[in-house]
Scaffold this active site. Structure first.
Site, PDB file in Angstrom:
ATOM      1  N   GLY A 175       5.491   3.294   0.233  1.00 25.51           N
ATOM      2  CA  GLY A 175       6.114   4.153  -0.783  1.00 25.51           C
ATOM      3  C   GLY A 175       5.261   4.133  -2.039  1.00 25.51           C
ATOM      4  O   GLY A 175       4.072   3.813  -1.986  1.00 25.51           O
TER       5      GLY A 175
ATOM      6  N   SER B 115       0.852  -1.179   0.000  1.00 27.50           N
ATOM      7  CA  SER B 115       0.000   0.000   0.000  1.00 27.50           C
ATOM      8  C   SER B 115       0.891   1.232   0.000  1.00 27.50           C
ATOM      9  O   SER B 115       2.120   1.122   0.071  1.00 27.50           O
ATOM     10  CB  SER B 115      -0.893   0.010   1.244  1.00 27.50           C
ATOM     11  OG  SER B 115      -0.106   0.357   2.372  1.00 27.50           O
ATOM     12  N   LYS B 116       0.265   2.384  -0.030  1.00 22.91           N
ATOM     13  CA  LYS B 116       1.003   3.660  -0.072  1.00 22.91           C
ATOM     14  C   LYS B 116       1.994   3.796   1.089  1.00 22.91           C
ATOM     15  O   LYS B 116       2.999   4.484   0.965  1.00 22.91           O
ATOM     16  CB  LYS B 116       0.015   4.831  -0.016  1.00 22.91           C
ATOM     17  CG  LYS B 116      -0.796   4.974  -1.281  1.00 22.91           C
ATOM     18  CD  LYS B 116      -0.509   6.323  -1.961  1.00 22.91           C
ATOM     19  CE  LYS B 116      -0.867   6.310  -3.437  1.00 22.91           C
ATOM     20  NZ  LYS B 116      -2.266   6.052  -3.706  1.00 22.91           N
ATOM     21  N   ARG B 117       1.688   3.118   2.197  1.00 18.04           N
ATOM     22  CA  ARG B 117       2.602   3.173   3.346  1.00 18.04           C
ATOM     23  C   ARG B 117       4.000   2.710   2.971  1.00 18.04           C
ATOM     24  O   ARG B 117       4.987   3.096   3.575  1.00 18.04           O
ATOM     25  CB  ARG B 117       2.097   2.256   4.473  1.00 18.04           C
ATOM     26  CG  ARG B 117       1.052   2.848   5.364  1.00 18.04           C
ATOM     27  CD  ARG B 117       0.657   1.856   6.450  1.00 18.04           C
ATOM     28  NE  ARG B 117       0.130   0.616   5.883  1.00 18.04           N
ATOM     29  CZ  ARG B 117       0.705  -0.561   5.982  1.00 18.04           C
ATOM     30  NH1 ARG B 117       1.827  -0.709   6.628  1.00 18.04           N
ATOM     31  NH2 ARG B 117       0.159  -1.639   5.439  1.00 18.04           N
TER      32      ARG B 117
END
Ligand code: GLU
Length: 490
Positions: free
Chosen positions: A249, A245-247
């Site tokens: 990167g 996920s965006k966490r």
């Protein structure tokens, strides 16, 4: 070679092209190219609220950037709504589906009260009590209702290309809605109708769709359509084992394009997320991937998205790219940093020049992205070198007098004589010897003078790339800084 396969990539345009989607697209593309078949691009835009044209465009751009060309499409799922609806009505006419006039909330409540496992059991019971005639009458009177598939008894089985034999008891699959009371077809019906309409032979998609597959097979069977072959590829996780996920990167393919990752490197990296060629090979070009790819070697367990590894692949591709091909990408990055060719120092070379190609040859083997390359090139292209504080402290200021003496001797050694690597090395080593110090004592302060940094490509190559005039000017400036008692970066 397998028979020509017809595959599809059907993204929902509710976001950018995610690396997981890109990997799925790639596997389908590899199979289509390997088998001499076709890849159909279908935009699944039936969720009107979440879909957008901008996202569709971003997905197409991402596919193009990756070099994943498609043979048919893009087609749009929303264009087939009438066809999907007709399929539901046909199932209804054939008694394979039934009308459900119940209110979903009331149905849930009554099922809970009576201890009925799934509300659809009750929906079927009520439909049977009402009878087909009763249902047709209420429908003709305009009463809103959904249409549910009458799921038969037994098991639903398929042979998955990745997971092998799969079997789901139909008792666990409720009589699911295929046409909502507002007349809209559900996703599973739309996908089956479109895959059949587009003569898809192989459905290769993420594991997150595993639970849809039995429902879709039931629909194929009810509609009397040939069931395609299914293969569910593993999910992609971040290095911490959580779903990517965006966490973790950047997850959009476009972000990597923006960071200076090369499409060939990305394709190679993505191909190895959940697949391997069965030997030690890692760097594999497109043709090699097409030739070697096989669903047999797609693993069941999740794949880990490791950006370090992506950087490594990119480094390999950068190093192998002829400098003439690399230059336009490099110049584009420099322009984005505000240091395009118009800003280059005299003597640094101009766009397309041998100097610039020599610089790229020097730097590309050490860079991981084009962005890296642009950053590393700065001290060569501009005269205004930015000094690294640690490098200056260690190699100049710790022993100012010694550094000044050595830089001064280097300036003398470089003032004349041939300007090529071997001869420069001989002169610098002789210079260190004359001073009674090891070569490092001469080279380190010189490197800081030339590049501002403690690390760089080989110093003799750096000298060649800079040329005598620019190198000597930098040494002179270094000397004046080192000799200035007020000079410090801290
Ligand atoms: N539109 C679906 C998605 O983006 C893909 C459906 C499928 O591959 O069957 O997840």
């Amino acid at each position: 070679m397998p028979d020509p396969m017809r595959l599809r990539f059907p993204p929902s345009p509710t976001g950018y092209l995610h690396v997981g989607g890109a990997r799925t697209a790639l596997f389908n593309w590899l199979l289509a190219r390997q088998s001499g078949g076709a890849l159909v691009l279908r935009i699944e835009d039936t969720d009107r609220d979440r879909s957008s044209e901008a996202h569709t465009q971003a997905i197409l751009d991402g596919m193009e950037w990756l070099g994943l060309d498609w043979d048919e499409g893009p087609t749009f799922q929303s264009d087939g709504v009438e066809r999907h609806r007709e399929a539901a009505l046909r199932l209804l006419a054939e008694g394979r589906a039934y009308r459900d006039f119940t209110d979903p909330a009331a149905l849930r409540e009554e099922a809970a009260e009576r201890g009925i496992g799934h509300p659809s059991v009750l929906a079927r019971e009520k439909a049977e009590a009402l009878g087909v005639e009763g249902a047709e009458r209420r429908a003709a009177a305009g009463e809103p209702h959904a249409i549910r598939l009458r799921v038969p008894e037994g098991d639903t089985r398929w042979h998955d290309l990745v997971h092998g034999p799969m079997s789901f008891p139909n008792a666990d699959i409720d009589d699911f809605v295929i046409l909502r009371s507002d007349g809209s077809p559900v996703y599973n019906l739309a996908v089956v109708c479109d895959d059949a309409h587009q003569h898809i032979t192989h459905v290769v998609r993420g594991d997150d769709h595993l639970s849809n597959t039995p429902k879709q097979i039931l629909l194929y069977e009810a509609l009397g359509l040939p069931v395609p072959v299914f293969g569910h590829v593993p999910m992609i996780l971040g290095p911490d084992g959580k779903r990517l996920s965006k966490r973790h990167g950047a997850t959009a393919v476009g972000d990597y394009a923006g960071e200076g990752i090369l499409p060939d490197a990305m394709v190679n990296f993505l191909a190895l997320l959940g697949w391997n060629p069965g030997d030690e090979r890692e760097v594999m070009g497109r043709d090699e991937l097409i030739e070697s790819f096989s669903m047999d070697r797609v693993q069941k367990k999740s794949a880990v998205f490791d950006t370090e590894k992506l950087g490594w692949f990119n480094g390999q591709y950068l190093a192998a790219l002829p400098s003439a091909e690399l230059e336009p990408l490099f110049v584009e990055r420099l322009e984005a940093r505000g240091i395009g060719p118009a800003h280059w120092a005299e003597g640094a070379g101009s766009a397309g020049s041998a100097e610039i190609h020599r610089l790229l040859d020097l730097l590309k083997v050490r860079a991981r992205t084009v962005e890296d390359l642009a950053r590393q090139a700065e001290p060569y292209l501009l005269d205004d070198v930015a000094f690294d504080e640690g490098a200056v402290a260690k190699h100049w200021l710790r022993d100012r007098e010694g550094a000044a003496e050595r830089l001064d001797a280097v300036a003398g050694a470089l003032a004349d004589g041939p300007w090529e690597e071997g001869a420069l090395e001989t002169r610098l080593r002789a210079c260190a010897e004359a001073l009674g110090v090891g070569a490092g004592k001469v080279i380190h302060p010189l490197r800081v003078a030339l590049t501002g940094q403690a690390h760089s490509p080989g110093i003799f190559e750096v000298l060649v790339v800079l040329g005598r005039h620019r190198a000597l000017r930098r040494i002179e400036r270094a000397l004046s800084l080192v000799r200035d008692p007020d000079f410090s970066l801290s």
